[in-house]
Each structure stands twice: as structure tokens, then as C-alpha cells.
Design a protein around this motif. Structure first.
Motif, PDB file in Angstrom:
ATOM      1  N   GLU A   1       1.103   1.265 -10.948  1.00 22.45           N
ATOM      2  CA  GLU A   1       1.340   2.708 -10.910  1.00 22.45           C
ATOM      3  C   GLU A   1       1.298   3.250  -9.487  1.00 22.45           C
ATOM      4  N   THR A   2       0.628   2.533  -8.595  1.00 21.49           N
ATOM      5  CA  THR A   2       0.589   2.868  -7.174  1.00 21.49           C
ATOM      6  C   THR A   2       0.800   1.580  -6.388  1.00 21.49           C
ATOM      7  N   SER A   3       1.090   1.706  -5.114  1.00 19.71           N
ATOM      8  CA  SER A   3       1.288   0.521  -4.288  1.00 19.71           C
ATOM      9  C   SER A   3      -0.020  -0.280  -4.211  1.00 19.71           C
ATOM     10  N   PRO A   4       0.019  -1.593  -4.512  1.00 18.50           N
ATOM     11  CA  PRO A   4      -1.224  -2.366  -4.613  1.00 18.50           C
ATOM     12  C   PRO A   4      -2.034  -2.432  -3.326  1.00 18.50           C
TER      13      PRO A   4
ATOM     14  N   LEU B   1     -16.703  -4.208 -13.975  1.00 16.15           N
ATOM     15  CA  LEU B   1     -16.682  -3.871 -15.392  1.00 16.15           C
ATOM     16  C   LEU B   1     -15.548  -4.630 -16.069  1.00 16.15           C
ATOM     17  N   ASP B   2     -15.665  -4.801 -17.380  1.00 13.98           N
ATOM     18  CA  ASP B   2     -14.671  -5.575 -18.105  1.00 13.98           C
ATOM     19  C   ASP B   2     -13.270  -4.985 -18.019  1.00 13.98           C
ATOM     20  N   ASP B   3     -13.170  -3.670 -17.783  1.00 12.38           N
ATOM     21  CA  ASP B   3     -11.852  -3.034 -17.747  1.00 12.38           C
ATOM     22  C   ASP B   3     -11.321  -2.853 -16.329  1.00 12.38           C
ATOM     23  N   ASP B   4     -11.824  -3.619 -15.372  1.00 13.49           N
ATOM     24  CA  ASP B   4     -11.396  -3.467 -13.977  1.00 13.49           C
ATOM     25  C   ASP B   4     -10.018  -4.063 -13.694  1.00 13.49           C
ATOM     26  N   ARG B   5      -9.456  -4.777 -14.639  1.00 12.31           N
ATOM     27  CA  ARG B   5      -8.098  -5.318 -14.526  1.00 12.31           C
ATOM     28  C   ARG B   5      -7.945  -6.268 -13.340  1.00 12.31           C
ATOM     29  N   ILE B   6      -8.976  -7.073 -13.101  1.00 10.34           N
ATOM     30  CA  ILE B   6      -8.849  -8.055 -12.021  1.00 10.34           C
ATOM     31  C   ILE B   6      -7.756  -9.045 -12.389  1.00 10.34           C
ATOM     32  N   HIS B   7      -7.008  -9.490 -11.419  1.00 14.53           N
ATOM     33  CA  HIS B   7      -5.876 -10.408 -11.553  1.00 14.53           C
ATOM     34  C   HIS B   7      -4.672  -9.744 -12.221  1.00 14.53           C
ATOM     35  N   SER B   8      -4.756  -8.468 -12.543  1.00  7.39           N
ATOM     36  CA  SER B   8      -3.686  -7.765 -13.241  1.00  7.39           C
ATOM     37  C   SER B   8      -3.205  -6.583 -12.407  1.00  7.39           C
ATOM     38  N   PRO B   9      -2.054  -6.003 -12.777  1.00  2.99           N
ATOM     39  CA  PRO B   9      -1.641  -4.769 -12.118  1.00  2.99           C
ATOM     40  C   PRO B   9      -2.666  -3.660 -12.327  1.00  2.99           C
TER      41      PRO B   9
ATOM     42  N   ILE C   1     -11.623   3.514  -7.660  1.00  2.00           N
ATOM     43  CA  ILE C   1     -10.945   2.975  -6.479  1.00  2.00           C
ATOM     44  C   ILE C   1      -9.846   2.056  -7.007  1.00  2.00           C
ATOM     45  N   VAL C   2      -8.595   2.343  -6.663  1.00  2.00           N
ATOM     46  CA  VAL C   2      -7.465   1.592  -7.206  1.00  2.00           C
ATOM     47  C   VAL C   2      -6.784   0.807  -6.097  1.00  2.00           C
ATOM     48  N   GLY C   3      -6.514  -0.470  -6.335  1.00  2.00           N
ATOM     49  CA  GLY C   3      -5.818  -1.305  -5.368  1.00  2.00           C
ATOM     50  C   GLY C   3      -6.186  -2.761  -5.565  1.00  2.00           C
ATOM     51  N   ARG C   4      -5.312  -3.646  -5.137  1.00  2.00           N
ATOM     52  CA  ARG C   4      -5.587  -5.071  -5.279  1.00  2.00           C
ATOM     53  C   ARG C   4      -6.791  -5.449  -4.421  1.00  2.00           C
ATOM     54  N   GLY C   5      -7.749  -6.140  -5.060  1.00  2.00           N
ATOM     55  CA  GLY C   5      -8.970  -6.560  -4.380  1.00  2.00           C
ATOM     56  C   GLY C   5     -10.100  -5.560  -4.481  1.00  2.00           C
ATOM     57  N   SER C   6      -9.848  -4.401  -5.103  1.00  2.00           N
ATOM     58  CA  SER C   6     -10.889  -3.379  -5.157  1.00  2.00           C
ATOM     59  C   SER C   6     -12.126  -3.865  -5.898  1.00  2.00           C
ATOM     60  N   ALA C   7     -11.924  -4.658  -6.961  1.00  2.00           N
ATOM     61  CA  ALA C   7     -13.050  -5.221  -7.705  1.00  2.00           C
ATOM     62  C   ALA C   7     -13.257  -6.689  -7.390  1.00  2.00           C
TER      63      ALA C   7
ATOM     64  N   ASP D   1     -10.067 -13.004   0.061  1.00  2.00           N
ATOM     65  CA  ASP D   1      -8.695 -13.188  -0.404  1.00  2.00           C
ATOM     66  C   ASP D   1      -8.515 -12.559  -1.782  1.00  2.00           C
ATOM     67  N   VAL D   2      -7.258 -12.306  -2.136  1.00  2.00           N
ATOM     68  CA  VAL D   2      -6.955 -11.626  -3.388  1.00  2.00           C
ATOM     69  C   VAL D   2      -5.837 -12.348  -4.125  1.00  2.00           C
ATOM     70  N   GLN D   3      -5.660 -11.958  -5.385  1.00  2.00           N
ATOM     71  CA  GLN D   3      -4.597 -12.491  -6.217  1.00  2.00           C
ATOM     72  C   GLN D   3      -3.239 -11.909  -5.822  1.00  2.00           C
ATOM     73  N   PRO D   4      -2.136 -12.622  -6.134  1.00  2.00           N
ATOM     74  CA  PRO D   4      -0.811 -12.005  -5.988  1.00  2.00           C
ATOM     75  C   PRO D   4      -0.706 -10.738  -6.842  1.00  2.00           C
ATOM     76  N   VAL D   5       0.277  -9.913  -6.550  1.00  2.00           N
ATOM     77  CA  VAL D   5       0.378  -8.608  -7.215  1.00  2.00           C
ATOM     78  C   VAL D   5       1.421  -8.577  -8.320  1.00  2.00           C
ATOM     79  N   ASP D   6       2.167  -9.650  -8.516  1.00  2.00           N
ATOM     80  CA  ASP D   6       3.198  -9.665  -9.559  1.00  2.00           C
ATOM     81  C   ASP D   6       2.592  -9.441 -10.946  1.00  2.00           C
TER      82      ASP D   6
END
Length: 466
Positions: free
Chosen positions: A102-105, A428-436, A119-125, A91-96
Motif C-alpha cells: 500500500e506504500t513504498s516498502p 506481534l503475530d499480525d506484523d506481516r513479516i516476509h509479506s507485503p 511503523i510501516v515498511g520492510r524490516g520494520s518488525a 538484512d531484510v526479505q525481498p519485497v515481492d
């Protein structure tokens, strides 16, 4: 060794196909916190079970009171081989907020930023990319040797991002099936881009919400200003009282059970070369805000915290509205260390707030969960063999680190299954998990897959590990 070299070669040659499979999973919007995506969560669970079966596991989707679990088994390594439990979550976090993407999550892509493929997209990390490193490593072992060097049970959860309400009932009902020699948890980070890590300390958590109610309705500030109690004033004054000017938390007995670091642990952390200026500078800050007598690394790894995560009260829309709100609320979280008791911390916090509320204000609280801190043994054969495998893959000694965050499943494995965990991840710390714009470096995915292949080989090289 010959088997491992063939497996690693297979991983390298099949990287594009591995990415295609990961992208297929990333396209499923398995947001567990939003009931709108319930069917997508089941679709993700079914995808995971089908993929495990395709790889070589006996896998199935297991219904729960919420989103389903996925369980897979491989026992072909025989009775003398270790039996590990691998855990991840689909499961993944909401995308709001969606407009910041910058791209579709849920349309994953491979982007290159400053020479680094991502690799960019929700849940990638968090956590699809991470769990797929293990699945793809297992796929390569099956393809080259017909099986795995160790016996493996796989547990994929579908509610990690929504507090795991089904996990404890599932663990207790299936304890015999899931209790293994050790749990392997892939939901953590590397120390840096070139240094793998095993996390051995996790902080606990208490999360509470406090609501201050004053008048029976919102009031006109011209008619009632000064005469009527403003709950925002009350709430913010109480919140400000929680910490002193040196960053110490003022709740009575808050530091009970907080240990001091050993000299050996301090020396080990010093050798990591942590740069606090770079750490804070990366998010536009420069001055540490916690306990002044503690280093930044101590503050985020080995010291307890108190943070206000959100405040709501009054009019927050566009333009002006002269109102004294009837109520105000705040969400407050505590990270715990050592032997701090979550129940005592919660009770002490509530007593602290209640004692400072005026007579004509009503105080209510909502609990949003909590658990103790947990430490894992660093001298077990599982940790030492995992460390060797990681060091061999990344050509540098794997770091033994602590984590500022909390991973409740590790505590639950210990409490309900009596099982220690080895925490290895490649985020990595800059993977922006839980964020856009969440991302996962291609080097993390590729290196992580090769690492799990080595770990499986290393664990299978010995028997009766402890």
C-alpha cells in the motif's frame, strides 16, 4: 533505581528522534538474497556500525565471504559485571509482490489503523525495528549515566534472511571475542499486545526439494496422454501418502525422539488462555488440520510438522497449453522437536519418496538446510531477571512460551560458542513479516526500548549471574 528512571524518561522524551533514526535504517534496501542489493547491505552495515559508535560502543564492520557483520563492544561496566552478547540482523526479505504494498516498502511511514499507530515498511518488525529497540535503550543509558550497567558485545548479521552462509565460519573464527555469559536475541514476538514473552523452545528444521523426471521432454497430451507417465501425478500421489487422515506423518520412525509434554508444561500453557478459534479465524480458517489428538497450541509449539511449501510442474502461464510436463518438483519442510535428528529425517523422507517412484521416473533431491530443535533453561538468573524486567514494564507477568518457528543462530550459539540464549522480542503475530505491508506497532517499538533499558538495569544489579 534513580538511574533507571532517568533512562526511561529520556527514552520517552526522545521517541520522535528514535523513530527518525529507525526510519533512516529502514530506507536502506538491504535485501541479502538478491545480489543486486549487495552495496545496500554494506551501506546498512556501515550505518549500524556508525550508529553504535555514536552511541558509545567500539564498533566496526567485519568482512565475510558474503555480506558483512557488525561487531561492537562496551566493557566499561567492569570485570564483576555480566557480559552479554546482543544479536540482531540488518538484512531484510525481498519485497515481492510489489503491487500488493500500500506504500513504498523502503519509504517508511507512521500510520494509524483503528486507533493503533504502526511503523510501516520492510524490516520494520524483522528485524530492524527490533534491533533498534536495544540500540535506543543503550543510547539512553549512555546519555544519562555515561555507560551501561553490564558489559555488552553486539553482533549484527547481514545474511539471516538468506540462510546465514557466513555465520558459522565467522563464529568459529571469532569464538573468543564473541563468547559471553549469555546471548540476547531480539527476533521473536510478544504473547499478545499487552503481554511480553520469553521464548524458551524453538523447533528445528529440515528443508528438502524433490524433483520427479519422467519423459525426456514435455509431451503433447493428445498424442501421449495416458500412455506417458505424468510426473505431476506421481509427485502429488507421493505427497498425499505422507500423512494419514488423522494428520499423522507416515514416514517410518518419524516420531523417534519426540517427547511428550510434562503435566507442568501443559498447565503452564493452559494458563495462557490461547484461543484456537481466534487464532485460525484470523486467517480465515476454522478447522485444525494437524494431528487430531493434539491441541492447536501443541501442534504449533511442541509437535513436529510436514508441510509442502511449493509445487512446480507443467504449464502455469495464462490460458491453456495441453502438455504433459517432463518433470515436476516440490519443496517440503519439516519442523522438528525434541531429539529428532535432521539427517535421519531427511534420509527417511528421501527413502519414502524413492520407494514410491515408478521405474521410468528419475528422482533427485536438493537440500535447503536443516538443524535440530533447541530448548533454553528457564531457571537461570538471566531468564528470571529478564522476566522480572519485562513484567515490571508491561505490568503483567511475562509469559514463558515456545515458538513454532526456527532461529538457527540460537542453535549455532550453543553449538559453536557453548552459550545459552534469552529470546526476547516485541513483534506481534499480525506484523506481516516476509509479506507485503510489514509493520511494527509503535507500542512495540517504544515498549521494547523501555523493556531493554529495564533488562540491562536488572542484569547489572547482580553479579556472577548463572
Amino acid at each position: 533505581m534513580a538511574d533507571l528512571e532517568r533512562v526511561l524518561k529520556r527514552i520517552d522524551e526522545d521517541l520522535d528522534q528514535s523513530l527518525d533514526r529507525l526510519f533512516s535504517l529502514l530506507r536502506i534496501p538491504s535485501i541479502s538474497a538478491d545480489p543486486t542489493f549487495k552495496a545496500d547491505c554494506r551501506r546498512a552495515a556501515e550505518w549500524c556500525a556508525a550508529t553504535l559508535s555514536e552511541v558509545g560502543f567500539e564498533a566496526s564492520v567485519r568482512d565475510t565471504q558474503g555480506h558483512p557483520m557488525v561487531v561492537g563492544h562496551y566493557t566499561g561496566a567492569g570485570e564483576g559485571a555480566p557480559h552479554v552478547l546482543f544479536y540482531g540482523h540488518y538484512d531484510v526479505q525481498p519485497v515481492d509482490p510489489l503491487d500488493l504494498w500500500e506504500t513504498s516498502p523502503f519509504e517508511p511511514s507512521l500510520a494509524e489503523v483503528e486507533g493503533e499507530k504502526r511503523i510501516v515498511g520492510r524490516g520494520s518488525a524483522d528485524d530492524k525495528g527490533q534491533l533498534m529497540t536495544f540500540v535506543e535503550a543503550a543510547r539512553a543509558w549512555f546519555a544519562e549515566t555515561g555507560g551501561l550497567p553490564v558489559n555488552v558485545t553486539v553482533l549484527f548479521e547481514g545474511e539471516e534472511e538468506s540462510s546465514s552462509p557466513s555465520m558459522i565460519p565467522f563464529l568459529t573464527a571469532n569464538a573468543k571475542e564473541l563468547t559471553r555469559d549469555v546471548a540476547l536475541v531480539c527476533d521473536t514476538n510478544m504473547w499478545n499486545r499487552k503481554t511480553p514473552a520469553i521464548a524458551t523452545m524453538l523447533r528445528g528444521l529440515v528443508y528438502d526439494e524433490v524433483i520427479i523426471q519422467a519423459a525426456s521432454r514435455d509431451l503433447h497430451s493428445g498424442l501421449y496422454g495416458s500412455a506417458a507417465r505424468n510426473p505431476i501425478h506421481v509427485l502429488t500421489r507421493i505427497l498425499a501418502d505422507l500423512r494419514d487422515e488423522n494428520g499423522h506423518i507416515k514416514i517410518p520412525d518419524f516420531y523417534e525422539g519426540v517427547p511428550e509434554l510434562s503435566d507442568e508444561q501443559k498447565a503452564s500453557w493452559d494458563r495462557l488462555g490461547f484461543d484456537q478459534a481466534e487464532f485460525l479465524g484470523g486467517v480465515g480458517l476454522s478447522v485444525p488440520a494437524g494431528e487430531r489428538d493434539r491441541s492447536v497450541l501443541e501442534q504449533i509449539w511442541s509437535r513436529p510438522t510436514l508441510e509442502v511449501n511449493g509445487i512446480v510442474g507443467g504449464y502455469i502461464g495464462e490460458g491453456a497449453k495441453t502438455v504433459i510436463p517432463a518433470k515436476a518438483s516440490a519443496k517440503v519442510s519439516f519442523r522438528l522437536v525434541g531429539e529428532q535428528d535432521p539427517d535421519k529425517i531427511r534420509a527417511a523422507f528421501r527413502a519414502f519418496v524413492t520407494a514410491r517412484a515408478p521405474e521410468d521416473c528419475k528422482v533427485t533431491f536438493l537440500s535447503h538446510g536443516g538443524d535440530r530443535a533447541v530448548s533454553q533453561p528457564t531457571d537461570s538468573d538471566f531468564v528470571q531477571k529478564t522476566r522480572k524486567a519485562l513484567s515490571d514494564e508491561w505490568n503483567t507477568e511475562a509469559a514463558l512460551i515456545a515458538m513454532g518457528g526456527s532461529i538457527p543462530i540460537v542453535t549455532q550459539f550453543k553449538r559453536h560458542l557453548g552459550m545459552d540464549s534469552v529470546l526476547v522480542g516485541f513483534g506481534l503475530d499480525d506484523d506481516r513479516i516476509h509479506s507485503p505491508n510489514e509493520k511494527y506497532n509503535l507500542s512495540s517499538f517504544h515498549g521494547g526500548t523501555r523493556s531493554w533499558a529495564r533488562i540491562l538495569g536488572e542484569l547489572g544489579a547482580g553479579k556472577n549471574l548463572a
